[in-house]
Design a protein around this motif. Structure first.
Motif: not given
Length: 281
Positions: A1-12, A39-43, A213-215, A219-224
């Motif tokens: 779990m990297t806690g990276e920011s989610m991209t728009w492609l991932q969100a879509i 596809f992104w080696q994350d959750d 989810a908003f904060a 843990e996992g990809l962080n979506a805005s």
């Protein structure tokens, strides 16, 4: 779990996956986990999953708006006047009672659902094991009883089966529809009650997960917030179309189509995990 920011492609993409898989007996939470890792080696995270499920549940509310309004009004009238306690009044109680198991177990095991239960070894195993359960339900179920013959016992059994969907890979609709088939319901009756039964539980889970989810806490990809909203809207639109398709499909087609898909996906996933091509966590 990297806690990276989610991209728009991932969100879509994840919004599309949620909309396509929520109502099919193939596990939406399992597919979101698989697609994220593949596809992104994350959750995508349990919170993202729960919130985007609000979109698909909104699709249920819109698609079954007349049925829901009729059941709610009949339930309210029945509370005041025992003489008006017909099928719709009872259906209201069946949904309420059927929601209790997943509500209790979801609260008790909320931490496990968000962490250990998202292991891909477990998801792959559940895809295959529960495929066999669905196949058995299709084979042994009499498929004679319409939704008008639903009973309190059916609601309790199918509600308990819904609780199994807390384990990614099982499938909420797969669990409830299979239980309905074992009880002798037609596929369409089992599917319709499955959709209605999911509304309270999934809505509550989504609302409960909104703060996380908003904060996000890493843990996992962080979506805005904007990504969550867009993904939820996409899940709503595709989920609505999926409901219409599935209700038509189950009238004339067996559940074996989904059984085959689950087994193939589960086996491929086990091979990828076993060869180290995919990480389990």
């Amino acid at each position: 779990m990297t806690g990276e920011s989610m991209t728009w492609l991932q969100a879509i993409v994840l919004g599309i996956v949620q909309g396509l898989t929520e109502f099919l007996p193939i596990s939406s939470s399992g597919h979101l986990r698989i697609v994220s890792e593949l596809f992104w080696q994350d959750d995508a995270g349990a919170s993202f999953t729960a919130v985007t499920q609000l979109g698909t549940e909104a699709a249920v509310l819109v698609y079954f708006a007349r049925d829901i309004a009729r059941i709610v009004m009949a339930w309210l009238r029945g509370l005041r006047d025992p003489a008006k306690r017909g099928h719709d009044y009872k259906m209201g109680w069946y949904v309420i009672v059927g929601t209790i198991p997943v509500g209790v177990l979801g609260f008790v095991f909320k931490d496990q659902v968000r962490t250990g239960a998202r292991n891909l070894w477990l998801i792959a195993t559940m895809l295959i094991v529960f495929a066999l359960v669905i196949a058995a339900a299709e084979y042994y179920g009499r498929k004679k009883r319409p939704i008008e013959e639903l009973t309190l016992k059916d609601g309790i059994v199918m509600g308990s089966a819904q609780a199994l969907a807390l384990i990614p890979g099982v499938s909420r609709s797969g669990g409830t529809i299979s239980a309905g088939l074992f009880l002798g319901l037609t596929r369409e009756a089992a599917a319709r009650y499955s959709f209605l039964l999911a509304i309270p539980a999934v809505t509550a889970a989504g609302l409960f997960s909104l703060p996380d989810a908003f904060a996000p806490a890493g843990e996992g990809l962080n979506a805005s917030g904007a990504q969550l909203i867009v993904a939820t809207i996409i899940a709503f639109a595709i989920g609505y179309a999926t409901i219409a398709w599935l209700l038509r499909f189950v009238v004339n087609h067996s559940m074996y189509w989904f059984v085959g898909y689950r087994i193939i996906l589960g086996v491929v996933l086990l091979v990828l995990l076993g060869t180290g091509a995919l990480a389990a966590t």
